[in-house]
Design an enzyme around this catalytic site. Structure first.
Site, short mmCIF file in Angstrom:
data_model
loop_
_atom_site.label_atom_id
_atom_site.label_comp_id
_atom_site.label_asym_id
_atom_site.label_seq_id
_atom_site.Cartn_x
_atom_site.Cartn_y
_atom_site.Cartn_z
CB SER A 31 6.99 27.69 61.00
OG SER A 31 7.92 28.51 60.32
CE1 TYR A 89 7.71 31.17 65.32
CE2 TYR A 89 9.14 30.54 63.51
CZ TYR A 89 7.89 30.88 63.98
OH TYR A 89 6.83 30.93 63.12
#
Length: 694
Positions: free
Chosen positions: A571, A584
């Protein structure tokens, strides 16, 4: 010269439709013919659109295709007067291949399939309807040492015998002459090959084909039963230690062996694998005649074109360990390649095509089963099906006599036939990921689904892994079913599930070449609201899960010795410090560093490890649909339905990122153009300057 001009009666306008229906019925039952084996035809009269006069035509299954799925577009349509006129210009058996090109000048109208090598058989035999089939029972008679005498014993004078001849124009003349000399016959057994039946109507020829097949089946069954009564078996006694392992143990051992065997079968060119542990296979592998029969090889041309002339047989008992079998396979493979090269050198001449490869297409492991290989899953599966056909033929021939296939010189003439080579050269170029086996986690929806779709579209076989099995099944079915994709339920946080996942890839396709660690989730919370459970869940799924999948896949890739690719869907957050998502972002940073670590460790095995850093993938994303979108929208103070547009506006390109953009990056990293690249992270974020790599 044999008179082959027996007239046909006018047919109805349904001649082609009737032929297709008959073909589909015959092809639907594997007892009648093997996959893509045989051809059927009908003759009839139509009005010539140019002259307005009646013209006699032949409808015949064209080159390629399968009787079970035949359609009218798979038929070649030829003028009988022109086809029969070829008899007068036939230059003889030494030049019979030239007649295939001449068939094109006999075509009626446009469209339809290309005429096959067997067209002469159908056109020259003086009967309105002809079936040529490859039933196991018929080939058992055709390959028996005293097949001609056994044919007479089985059928009397109702079925004639035609000695072996390679398919072609001369074989058509031979069969036509046999039919004329035996007016009482309903068909014939073709030595080393199959059967042919004829009839005045479509119904009659179908009934005669089935009569020949069923009568041969009963003949073989009666002889087999007689052996059983005497305590004997067509394949001889079962050898101690060579019987089938229990099902669970057998498949576990097959899964461990599959990548090793696939690597051996892919020495010359990458192959996809298929595993078969049917009763027929396991029975042969346990018997004393396994070695001698395997050495004789297959006989029917349809068989050895797909299985090579003979298999590689592991000469160890079922009790041998995986390590012992692996070591022995290396020795046997070297011997097999030398043997195949000798076969080629003994039979090739200056006009022969170059040797296509010396690796086995069939590998037999006692107690475990059969591994078969091909350029794609369907080809690998069909190769296995053909060897099962060959096993049935050998068992039948040994029950009634002695199995005696055509000699290797004749096999070579077909395997390296100029016409076969031309057919191979006409095949379309393989897609970029052809022969590659991809495993995508979290592929039941969102980004994973898009990645699975792109990899399949580029030619890969895909293992669709997801904790939601029903979602994975839907995706696999959409991709084309088991010859393209299989669905596996896997919780990537479980070591047992991940090991089973890689085993399923090995059993389905032979191994694994390309792994995409995509499974993920996100819980958007500020630091003080993030619980230990929130932290553990995200790290278990993405950091630990990626590690487990990469570890088990790497085992298979190293065993294959074919290199491979591992791609992490990380990400932008692996680099960019966004608000309220510490768990996350931290786990994405973990994944990003795994890419660097594994690229350094696995490079010596030819395994490349790269990453993709997406951002703002809202539409079609499983994570965003699961509540993450609403939470991130609340953080940024925008309506959830406008979140994708919001993300786009904060990028340099002002463009929204979609799942297919991530899939395109995965393909770029695993396709042929970046083959020298490893340890790279590719941003797919439309330009987030704060996440630029340094």
């Amino acid at each position: 010269m044999t008179d082959t001009t027996t007239s046909t009666t006018p047919s109805t306008q349904d001649a082609a439709a009737d032929l297709v229906a008959r073909s589909n019925r015959l092809g639907a039952d594997p007892r009648n013919t093997n996959y893509a084996g045989g051809n059927t035809s009908a003759k009839g009269t139509r009005t010539d659109p140019v002259t307005g006069e009646p013209v006699e035509l032949l409808w015949v299954k064209g080159s390629g295709g399968d009787l079970g799925t035949l359609t009218e577009k798979n038929l070649a349509v030829l003028r009988l007067d022109r086809l029969r006129a070829l008899v007068g210009v036939y230059p003889g058996v030494e030049r019979e291949d030239e007649m295939v090109a001449a068939f094109d000048y006999c075509l009626h109208g446009k469209g339809g399939a290309a005429p096959s090598i067997d067209t002469a058989m159908h056109g020259l035999v003086g009967a309105e309807h002809v079936d040529h089939l490859h039933p196991d029972s018929g080939i058992a008679l055709a390959t028996a040492a005293d097949g001609e005498a056994l044919t007479a014993e089985c059928f009397g004078d109702r079925v004639a015998w035609v000695p072996w001849r390679r398919p072609g124009f001369q074989l058509g003349l031979d069969i036509a002459a046999v039919r004329e000399a035996n007016p009482q016959a309903i068909g014939c057994i073709l030595g080393g090959h199959g059967i042919t039946a004829w009839g005045a109507t479509s119904e009659e020829v179908e009934a005669r084909s089935l009569e020949i097949i069923r009568t041969a089946e009963e003949f073989v069954a009666a002889r087999t039963a007689r052996l059983a009564e005497a305590g004997e078996h067509p394949f001889g006694a079962e050898r101690d230690g060579y019987g089938a392992l229990p099902a669970d143990e057998r498949r576990a051992k097959a899964a461990r062996l599959a990548p090793v065997v696939r690597g051996i079968a892919s020495h010359d060119a990458p192959q996809v694998g298929h595993f078969t542990d049917s009763g027929e296979v396991l029975d042969l592998l346990a018997r004393e005649k396994l070695g001698p029969l395997a050495e004789l090889g297959t006989s029917c041309p349809d068989h050895f074109l797909r299985t090579k002339v003979k298999p590689l047989v592991v000469d160890l008992p079922a009790t041998a360990t995986v390590e012992e079998i692996t070591a022995r396979l290396t020795e046997l493979h070297e011997a097999y390649r030398a043997d195949y090269a000798g076969y080629y050198e003994r039979n090739a001449d200056d006009a022969s095509p170059a040797m296509r490869g010396a690796d086995p297409a069939i590998v037999l492991v006692p107690g475990v089963g059969m591994f078969s290989f091909g350029k794609n899953k369907q080809t690998a599966r069909v190769a296995g099906e053909f060897y099962v056909n060959a096993i049935n033929v050998m068992r039948g021939a040994e029950a009634i006599s002695t199995y005696a296939p055509i000699d290797e010189a004749e096999k070579f003439r077909i395997e390296y036939w100029a016409l076969e080579e031309a057919k191979l050269q006409r095949m379309p170029a393989p897609k970029a990921l052809a022969t590659r086996v991809a495993l995508v986690t979290g592929a039941g929806s969102g980004i994973g689904k898009a990645i699975a779709e792109r990899l399949a579209a580029e030619g890969a076989c895909v293992v669709v892994a997801d904790i939601d099995l029903e979602g994975a099944k839907r995706v696999a079915e959409q991709l084309g079913g088991p010859d393209v994709a299989v669905a596996v339920r896997a919780d990537v946080t479980s070591e047992d599930d991940v090991a089973a996942l890689v085993d399923e890839a090995a059993l389905a396709f032979g191994g694994v070449d390309l792994v995409v660690n995509n499974a993920g989730l996100s819980i958007s919370k500020p630091l003080l609201e993030t619980t230990g459970k929130d932290w553990d869940l995200q790290h278990d799924v993405m950091a630990k899960g990626s590690f487990l999948v990469a570890r088990e896949a790497a085992r298979a890739m190293i065993a294959q010795r074919m290199g491979g690719d591992i791609v992490y869907i990380a990400s932008k957050n692996a680099l960019f410090a966004g608000p309220n998502n510490i768990a996350y972002s931290a786990t994405k940073a973990d994944q990003a560093h795994q890419v660097r670590l594994l690229a350094a460790e696995l490079g010596e095995h030819g395994i490349r490890v790269n990453g993709v850093n997406p951002d703002g993938v809202v539409r079609g994303s499983g994570i965003f649909a699961g509540g993450w979108g609403a939470k991130r929208a609340a953080v940024y103070g925008v309506p959830e339905e406008e979140l994708g547009a919001y993300y786009a506006q904060r990028t340099l390109l002002k463009r929204e990122v979609l799942p297919e953009h991530v899939a395109a990056a995965v393909f770029a990293l695993t396709g042929p153009d970046l083959s020298q690249t490893t340890g790279l992270h590719v941003p797919v974020d439309s330009g987030v300057a704060a996440a630029f790599l340094r």
